[in-house]
Design an enzyme around this catalytic site. Structure first.
Site, PDB file in Angstrom:
ATOM      1  N   SER A  25       0.857  -1.186   0.000  1.00  0.00           N
ATOM      2  CA  SER A  25       0.000   0.000   0.000  1.00  0.00           C
ATOM      3  C   SER A  25       0.895   1.239   0.000  1.00  0.00           C
ATOM      4  CB  SER A  25      -0.912  -0.040   1.239  1.00  0.00           C
ATOM      5  OG  SER A  25      -1.900   0.963   1.154  1.00  0.00           O
ATOM      6  N   ASN A  26       0.427   2.340   0.514  1.00  0.00           N
ATOM      7  CA  ASN A  26       1.231   3.577   0.561  1.00  0.00           C
ATOM      8  C   ASN A  26       0.816   4.416   1.767  1.00  0.00           C
ATOM      9  OD1 ASN A  26      -1.015   5.392  -0.357  1.00  0.00           O
ATOM     10  ND2 ASN A  26      -0.909   3.981  -2.091  1.00  0.00           N
ATOM     11  N   LEU A  27       1.412   5.573   1.906  1.00  0.00           N
ATOM     12  CA  LEU A  27       1.237   6.380   3.135  1.00  0.00           C
ATOM     13  C   LEU A  27      -0.017   7.250   3.146  1.00  0.00           C
ATOM     14  CD1 LEU A  27       4.910   7.579   3.791  1.00  0.00           C
ATOM     15  CD2 LEU A  27       3.562   5.968   5.167  1.00  0.00           C
ATOM     16  N   ALA A  92      -4.668   7.619  -3.634  1.00  0.00           N
ATOM     17  CA  ALA A  92      -3.331   7.156  -4.003  1.00  0.00           C
ATOM     18  C   ALA A  92      -3.475   5.699  -4.443  1.00  0.00           C
ATOM     19  CB  ALA A  92      -2.393   7.275  -2.814  1.00  0.00           C
TER      20      ALA A  92
END
Ligand code: C5P
Length: 214
Positions: A25-27, A92
């Site tokens: 995933s991402n932040l 995102a």
């Protein structure tokens, strides 16, 4: 001209599963998308919020569509797009997903190689059906911010894009302030330094209203 009535906003990260208990995933925290949804609601728009997993509480009087993966987000964007006047994609979206998610938890035995495939470009796909709808994208770059944002604006057929810088002292995640550029299809560029996401949301909606009234 009347103002747009219904807004679709995507928010948060997507998760792409490796096995039943692990994912990439991402932040992204979803803060920007939720703030935009609040601003839209305050301006009396009907709001649909498609959100990846975040720690945020769903908003009152906002239709909330939770999703997990990029493919699920794409399905929901396609489902709701025809009903809206404007799409703002702050999500995102993970650019990659595993070629095959393992059905059982992967055992930690030997070195592991995973194969990833590209996820579809949701905004790029849906912009082919843009018509008179207003399309707004976000981008996050660690370098060549403006060059890349201009390219994405064109490639994805957007009315405007909000380009955020990341890396070094720039951490545009969560409640942090952001420094960004708003670039529109007429090549107007507005640089914004260290502003709150609340203020940015208000500026974004001012711009949407101006486009609609042009
Ligand atoms: O990841 P990228 O910088 O290309 O994102 C630019 C815009 O495109 C964002 O608004 C994002 O939500 C959207 N996007 C998308 N599908 C992807 C990747 C990004 O719709 N697979």
């Amino acid at each position: 001209m009347t103002l747009p009535k219904t807004i679709l906003i995507t928010s948060g990260p997507t998760r792409e599963f490796i096995d039943p208990v692990r994912f990439i995933s991402n932040l992204s925290t979803g803060t920007m998308g939720y703030q935009l949804a609040r601003e839209a609601r305050a301006r009396n728009f009907k709001v649909i919020l498609i959100s990846g997993p975040t720690g945020l509480t769903p908003l009152k009087n906002v239709r909330f569509i939770p999703i997990t993966t990029a493919l699920q987000m794409r399905r929901m964007v396609k489902k709701f797009f025809s009903r809206v006047d404007c799409l703002i994609m702050t999500a995102a979206v993970s650019d990659y997903r595993t070629a095959r998610s393992k059905p059982e938890k992967i055992k930690a035995q030997r070195p592991l190689t995973l194969r990833f495939v590209r996820n579809p470009d949701i905004l790029g796909e849906i912009s082919k059906h843009k018509g008179k709808k207003i399309l707004v994208g976000f981008s996050l770059e660690t370098r060549d911010l403006i060059k890349n944002a201009r390219l994405k604006l064109k490639k994805k057929g957007l009315d405007f894009i909000v380009a955020n810088k990341a890396g070094g002292r720039c951490r545009p995640f969560g409640d942090n302030k952001v420094s960004c550029m708003i670039i529109d299809k007429f090549e107007n560029e507005k640089r914004l330094k260290n502003i709150s996401k609340k203020k940015l949301s208000s500026l974004i909606f001012d711009k949407i209203s101006a486009i609609e009234q042009a």
